[in-house]
Design an enzyme around this catalytic site. Structure first.
Site, PDB file in Angstrom:
ATOM      1  N   ASP A 191       0.470   7.127   6.282  1.00 13.74           N
ATOM      2  CA  ASP A 191      -0.503   7.030   6.646  1.00 13.74           C
ATOM      3  C   ASP A 191      -0.994   5.863   8.109  1.00 13.74           C
ATOM      4  O   ASP A 191      -0.432   5.595   8.956  1.00 13.74           O
ATOM      5  CB  ASP A 191      -0.366   5.721   5.563  1.00 13.74           C
ATOM      6  N   ASP A 318      -9.803   8.876  -0.429  1.00 11.35           N
ATOM      7  CA  ASP A 318     -10.305   7.586  -0.130  1.00 11.35           C
ATOM      8  C   ASP A 318     -12.259   8.296  -0.144  1.00 11.35           C
ATOM      9  O   ASP A 318     -12.720   8.023   0.852  1.00 11.35           O
ATOM     10  CB  ASP A 318      -9.610   7.637   1.329  1.00 11.35           C
TER      11      ASP A 318
HETATM   12  C1  GLC Z   1      -4.825   5.088   4.939  1.00  7.53           C
HETATM   13  C2  GLC Z   1      -5.394   4.914   3.119  1.00  7.53           C
HETATM   14  C3  GLC Z   1      -6.110   3.886   2.590  1.00  7.53           C
HETATM   15  C4  GLC Z   1      -5.904   2.902   3.408  1.00  7.53           C
HETATM   16  C5  GLC Z   1      -5.851   2.603   4.313  1.00  7.53           C
HETATM   17  C6  GLC Z   1      -4.670   1.519   5.022  1.00  7.53           C
HETATM   18  O1  GLC Z   1      -6.548   5.313   5.161  1.00  7.53           O
HETATM   19  O2  GLC Z   1      -5.380   6.218   2.687  1.00  7.53           O
HETATM   20  O3  GLC Z   1      -6.436   4.302   1.213  1.00  7.53           O
HETATM   21  O4  GLC Z   1      -6.306   2.193   2.415  1.00  7.53           O
HETATM   22  O5  GLC Z   1      -5.107   3.719   4.956  1.00  7.53           O
HETATM   23  O6  GLC Z   1      -3.136   1.718   4.851  1.00  7.53           O
END
Ligand code: GLC
Length: 542
Positions: A191, A318
Site C-alpha cells: 500500500d 478506491d
Molecule cells: C491506499 C488504499 C486505500 C487507503 C490508503 C491508505 O490508497 O488503497 O484504500 O485508504 O492507501 O492506506
C-alpha cells in the site's frame, strides 16, 4: 526466476464478497465457497484487501495487528483452509501490506503514547508541524497525546506514519511479510509504498499539498531492496506490486526493473484522473480521451522499451466503477465493458480484475448521503458544503466519485441482498442487482469475454510477453496498440465512443486473422468499420 507474465489477478474486497455468517460482513469462508467460480473464470491469484484486526476507520487500512485475522472475517484456521483449498485450483493469494502507517490502536503507537522511547522512534514525531495536507483532508499532523509534539499521518489521523529510517521498524515489517510467507502466501501488494521514504529534516512544501516532500524519494528504492532481500525475494514464484501514489514513469521503471530486485510491478493512477477538473477529484467533467490515450501510450511504450512492468487495471476499491466513468452504459454496457477489458488484457503488463467487473457491475446509485460510510467521502462532502456547494451538488459529486461505489456487496443473484448476506449488509447493495448479477451474467456477454481474455493470455506468449507499440496515435476515437514477439504481431483497436468509425488497415492486417472481437466479424479489408465501443484484435499474416 522472474514472475509468470501469464498470470491474471482478481481483487476481492473481503468485506463485500460473500457473507456466510449473516453478520452483514463478507468473510473468508465466503471466499472459500466462491473458489470454484474463480477457478472457472481462470484467474491465478487473489488480492485480498486488509482483513486484519482494525478499528475500521479506513476499512482495514488502519491495521492494529498485522499477523492476525479480524474475527468479523473468520479465524486463522479459515485462512489456512482458504489458502490450501485455493492451491487445489492453482490459485494463490496476494495480501495487502499496509506499511506506510499503522492504526493508532496498534500496540506500537499505544506504547509510544505511554512514553516508551523505543516505540516513539517507530513514528514521525516533531515539535512543529509542517504545512503538509492529509490525503483525507486537513493537516497531516495531529497532537501526540499531551506531549506537546505532533505525529505525522498522511492519511486519517488514526493512521500514524511509520518511521522507516528506524531499522527496528523495518525489521518488524519484514517479519510480517515472512509470517504470511510461512502460511503459503505468494503475492504481496504494498500500500502507498512510494511514500515510506521521508526526509530526516521535514520542511514546509506549499506545492501540491506537500506531496513532493515525501513522494518517490530515492531512499524508497533502498528500502524496497532491503524488503525484497529479507522476505519475498527468497521465493522464486513470488509476485509483488507496489501501489504508487502520484508517481513517475522513471521511478516505476526502477521499482519494477528485474535486476534491481525491488518489486515485480507497480500500480499508477494517472489514467484514472482524466475526469478530474484541474486535478481535483471532487468535480464532475467528462473524461478527456486524448489525455487517457497519451498516458497509455507514453507509459506503455516507455515501460516496454526499458523493460519495466505495470499492473493494468480499470477498477479497484478506491475508484468508482469504470463503466460509469468511460462508457455510455444506457446503450452499450456490454460492448463498453468488453472493450475496456480487452484494452488492458491484451496489453503489456499484468491485468487485475476487481470483483464484479467481470459481470459489468455499476456504481450503486445511492439516494442519500446517509448511505455512504467511507471516511474520505464523508470528509469531502463536508468540505464541499463549506466551500459553498449546495447539498444536492455535493451529493451528485459524491455519487460519481465516492470510493463506496466499488465497495458495495458483490451481486451474486437477484434474491434479497443480491445473495451476499442473509443479514443486513454493512453497505447497501447497488440498485442494479436484479439485472446485473453472477447468475445472469455467467451466460451473458461480459463474463465469457473475460474468460476468453484470460485464456488467450495463458495460451499466447505474444500477449503475455510481447512488446508494446502505440498505433493510430492521432485518432480522436480509438485507442490502439500493436504487440510483437518473435516476428508475430497483434493489432488491438478499441473504439472508445458510441459512434461508428472507419479506419484504414495496414496490408499485413488486411490479410490477417481476427483473434477476438466483441462483435461478429465483418471480415477484414483495406478499410474496416468499428462499431460503437468495438474492440478488435487482429493477428498479422505471416
Ligand atoms: C491506499 C488504499 C486505500 C487507503 C490508503 C491508505 O490508497 O488503497 O484504500 O485508504 O492507501 O492506506
Amino acid at each position: 526466476m522472474t514472475f509468470d507474465k501469464r498470470k491474471v489477478v482478481y481483487q476481492i474486497y473481503p468485506k463485500s464478497y460473500k457473507d456466510t455468517t449473516g453478520n452483514g460482513v463478507g468473510d473468508l469462508r465466503g471466499i472459500i465457497e466462491k473458489l470454484p467460480y474463480l477457478a472457472d473464470l481462470g484467474i491465478d491469484m487473489i488480492w485480498l484487501n486488509p482483513f486484519y484486526p482494525s478499528p475500521q476507520r479506513d476499512n482495514g487500512y488502519d491495521i492494529s495487528d498485522y499477523t492476525a485475522i479480524n474475527p468479523d472475517f473468520g479465524t486463522m484456521d479459515d485462512f489456512e483452509e482458504m489458502v490450501a483449498t485455493a492451491k487445489t485450483y492453482n490459485i494463490d493469494f496476494m495480501l495487502d501490506m499496509v506499511f506506510n502507517h499503522c492504526s493508532t490502536e496498534h500496540e506500537w503507537f499505544q506504547k509510544a503514547l505511554a512514553g516508551d522511547p523505543y516505540y516513539q522512534d517507530f513514528f514521525i514525531l516533531r515539535d512543529t508541524p509542517t504545512d503538509w495536507q492529509s490525503k483525507f483532508g486537513g493537516s497531516a499532523w495531529s497532537p501526540f497525546g499531551n506531549t506537546g509534539q505532533y505525529y505525522l499521518h498522511l492519511f486519517d489521523k488514526t493512521q500514524a506514519d511509520l518511521n522507516w529510517r528506524n531499522p527496528n521498524v523495518r525489521e518488524e515489517l519484514f517479519k510480517v511479510v515472512n509470517f504470511w510467507r510461512g502460511k503459503g502466501v505468494k503475492g504481496f501488494r504494498f500500500d502507498v509504498i512510494n511514500l515510506i521514504g521521508k526526509d530526516e529534516i521535514l520542511i514546509d512544501c506549499p506545492v501540491d499539498d506537500g506531496k513532493p516532500a515525501y513522494t518517490d524519494k530515492p531512499i524508497v528504492h533502498d528500502y524496497l531492496k532491503m524488503l525484497n532481500q529479507a522476505s519475498f525475494g527468497q521465493d522464486d514464484d513470488s509476485m509483488t506490486v507496489g501501489e504508487m501514489s502520484s508517481t513517475t514513469i522513471e521511478n516505476c521503471l526502477l521499482y519494477s526493473a528485474e535486476d534491481r530486485h525491488e518489486l515485480s510491478m507497480t500500480f499508477n493512477f494517472h489514467h484514472l484522473k482524466v475526469d478530474y477538473k484541474d486535478g481535483q477529484k471532487w468535480s464532475l467533467i467528462p473524461f478527456d480521451f486524448e489525455t487517457l490515450k497519451d498516458l497509455f501510450h507514453t507509459w506503455g511504450e516507455k515501460m516496454s522499451k526499458a523493460n519495466g512492468w505495470s499492473a493494468l487495471f480499470w477498477n479497484n476499491h478506491d475508484q468508482p466503477r469504470a463503466l460509469n466513468r468511460f462508457i455510455d452504459i444506457k446503450n452499450f454496457r456490454n460492448e463498453g465493458a468488453t472493450m475496456l477489458a480487452a484494452s488492458i488484457h491484451l496489453s503489456r503488463g499484468t491485468p487485475y480484475i476487481y470483483m464484479g467487473e467481470e459481470i459489468g457491475m455499476l456504481d450503486p446509485d445511492f439516494d442519500s448521503m446517509d448511505d455512504y460510510v467511507d471516511v474520505e467521502s464523508i470528509n469531502a462532502y463536508q468540505m464541499m458544503l463549506e466551500q459553498g456547494k449546495t447539498a444536492e451538488e455535493a451529493l451528485d459529486i459524491i455519487k460519481a466519485k465516492s470510493r463506496d461505489n466499488s465497495r458495495t456487496p458483490m451481486q451474486w443473484d437477484d434474491s434479497a441482498n443480491a445473495g451476499f448476506t442473509t443479514g443486513t449488509p454493512w453497505l447497501k447493495i447497488g440498485k442494479s442487482y436484479q439485472d446485473i448479477n453472477v447468475e445472469k451474467e455467467i451466460s451473458g456477454k461480459i463474463y465469457p469475454f473475460y474468460k476468453e481474455l484470460i485464456r488467450l493470455r495463458k495460451e499466447m506468449p505474444l500477449i503475455a510477453e510481447g512488446s508494446y507499440r502505440p498505433a493510430y496515435r492521432d485518432s480522436r476515437q480509438i485507442y490502439a496498440f500493436e504487440r510483437e514477439l518473435n516476428g508475430e504481431r497483434l493489432l488491438v483497436l478499441n473504439n472508445f465512443y458510441g459512434e461508428v468509425l472507419t479506419v484504414d488497415l495496414a496490408s499485413a492486417y488486411q490479410n490477417g486473422q481476427v483473434l477476438l472481437s466483441n462483435y461478429e466479424s465483418d471480415g477484414l479489408g483495406k478499410t474496416i468499420t468499428l462499431k460503437p465501443y468495438q474492440t478488435l484484435a487482429i493477428l498479422a499474416k505471416g
